[in-house]
Design a protein around this motif. Sequence first.
Motif, PDB file in Angstrom:
ATOM      1  N   SER A 134     -14.096   6.366  26.445  1.00  0.00           N
ATOM      2  CA  SER A 134     -13.295   7.217  25.569  1.00  0.00           C
ATOM      3  C   SER A 134     -13.804   7.209  24.128  1.00  0.00           C
ATOM      4  CB  SER A 134     -11.832   6.766  25.611  1.00  0.00           C
ATOM      5  OG  SER A 134     -11.732   5.430  25.156  1.00  0.00           O
ATOM      6  N   ASP A 135     -14.735   6.308  23.792  1.00  0.00           N
ATOM      7  CA  ASP A 135     -15.228   6.218  22.422  1.00  0.00           C
ATOM      8  C   ASP A 135     -16.724   6.523  22.373  1.00  0.00           C
ATOM      9  OD1 ASP A 135     -15.776   5.696  19.790  1.00  0.00           O
ATOM     10  OD2 ASP A 135     -15.002   3.647  19.814  1.00  0.00           O
ATOM     11  N   PRO A 136     -17.094   7.703  21.865  1.00  0.00           N
ATOM     12  CA  PRO A 136     -18.516   8.060  21.816  1.00  0.00           C
ATOM     13  C   PRO A 136     -19.322   7.234  20.816  1.00  0.00           C
ATOM     14  CG  PRO A 136     -17.186   9.759  20.788  1.00  0.00           C
ATOM     15  CD  PRO A 136     -16.236   8.770  21.396  1.00  0.00           C
ATOM     16  N   ARG A 137     -18.664   6.353  20.057  1.00  0.00           N
ATOM     17  CA  ARG A 137     -19.402   5.476  19.134  1.00  0.00           C
ATOM     18  C   ARG A 137     -20.325   4.509  19.875  1.00  0.00           C
ATOM     19  NH1 ARG A 137     -14.538   6.282  16.526  1.00  0.00           N
ATOM     20  NH2 ARG A 137     -14.732   6.896  14.350  1.00  0.00           N
ATOM     21  N   ASN A 138     -20.085   4.334  21.171  1.00  0.00           N
ATOM     22  CA  ASN A 138     -20.904   3.427  21.970  1.00  0.00           C
ATOM     23  C   ASN A 138     -22.149   4.088  22.536  1.00  0.00           C
ATOM     24  OD1 ASN A 138     -19.070   1.313  21.556  1.00  0.00           O
ATOM     25  ND2 ASN A 138     -17.796   2.051  23.225  1.00  0.00           N
ATOM     26  N   ALA A 139     -22.259   5.407  22.419  1.00  0.00           N
ATOM     27  CA  ALA A 139     -23.430   6.128  22.938  1.00  0.00           C
ATOM     28  C   ALA A 139     -24.661   5.753  22.107  1.00  0.00           C
ATOM     29  CB  ALA A 139     -23.187   7.631  22.889  1.00  0.00           C
ATOM     30  N   PRO A 140     -25.845   5.769  22.720  1.00  0.00           N
ATOM     31  CA  PRO A 140     -27.067   5.380  21.995  1.00  0.00           C
ATOM     32  C   PRO A 140     -27.314   6.180  20.718  1.00  0.00           C
ATOM     33  CG  PRO A 140     -27.519   5.549  24.338  1.00  0.00           C
ATOM     34  CD  PRO A 140     -26.124   6.058  24.123  1.00  0.00           C
ATOM     35  N   PHE A 141     -27.044   7.480  20.744  1.00  0.00           N
ATOM     36  CA  PHE A 141     -27.302   8.255  19.532  1.00  0.00           C
ATOM     37  C   PHE A 141     -26.316   7.890  18.429  1.00  0.00           C
ATOM     38  CE2 PHE A 141     -24.778  10.893  22.346  1.00  0.00           C
ATOM     39  CZ  PHE A 141     -23.720  11.257  21.540  1.00  0.00           C
ATOM     40  N   SER A 142     -25.094   7.511  18.789  1.00  0.00           N
ATOM     41  CA  SER A 142     -24.125   7.068  17.782  1.00  0.00           C
ATOM     42  C   SER A 142     -24.565   5.747  17.167  1.00  0.00           C
ATOM     43  CB  SER A 142     -22.734   6.912  18.396  1.00  0.00           C
ATOM     44  OG  SER A 142     -22.212   8.163  18.778  1.00  0.00           O
ATOM     45  N   ARG A 143     -25.080   4.852  17.994  1.00  0.00           N
ATOM     46  CA  ARG A 143     -25.558   3.557  17.474  1.00  0.00           C
ATOM     47  C   ARG A 143     -26.783   3.749  16.586  1.00  0.00           C
ATOM     48  NH1 ARG A 143     -24.897   2.007  22.915  1.00  0.00           N
ATOM     49  NH2 ARG A 143     -27.086   1.496  23.063  1.00  0.00           N
TER      50      ARG A 143
END
Length: 112
Positions: A60-69
């Motif tokens: 539910s949290d896209p902050r964990n996606a590689p591009f977000s990191r």
Amino acid sequence: LLLVTVFVSHCWSENFEMFCDSIFETFRHWTVKPNIWICATALFQTTDPEKIALQVGTGSDPRNAPFSRALQRAEKVLIVRNDMVDLYSRIWCCWELFCAHEQGLLERPGVL
């Protein structure tokens, strides 16, 4: 792992040559060329939904996606627009802009 100097946000629907020209022109006068992060070259490209889910994230949290990191580690963000598609009609581009704003990247001196 290289430092991400500049995170490049783009919509994927642009002409590749124009996309590259935009990036080259942005950094033409930089004496030290930056390490740039472009999802199209940094992530494995596939149509396999399971592999896509591993890269993009299914939580539910896209902050964990590689591009977000990668964006979280960036010093600057470069938003590459084109005349084919409105960048802000793409949800991931809007997400990247939101995250860049949250991190204060859009207010820094020398913003791209």
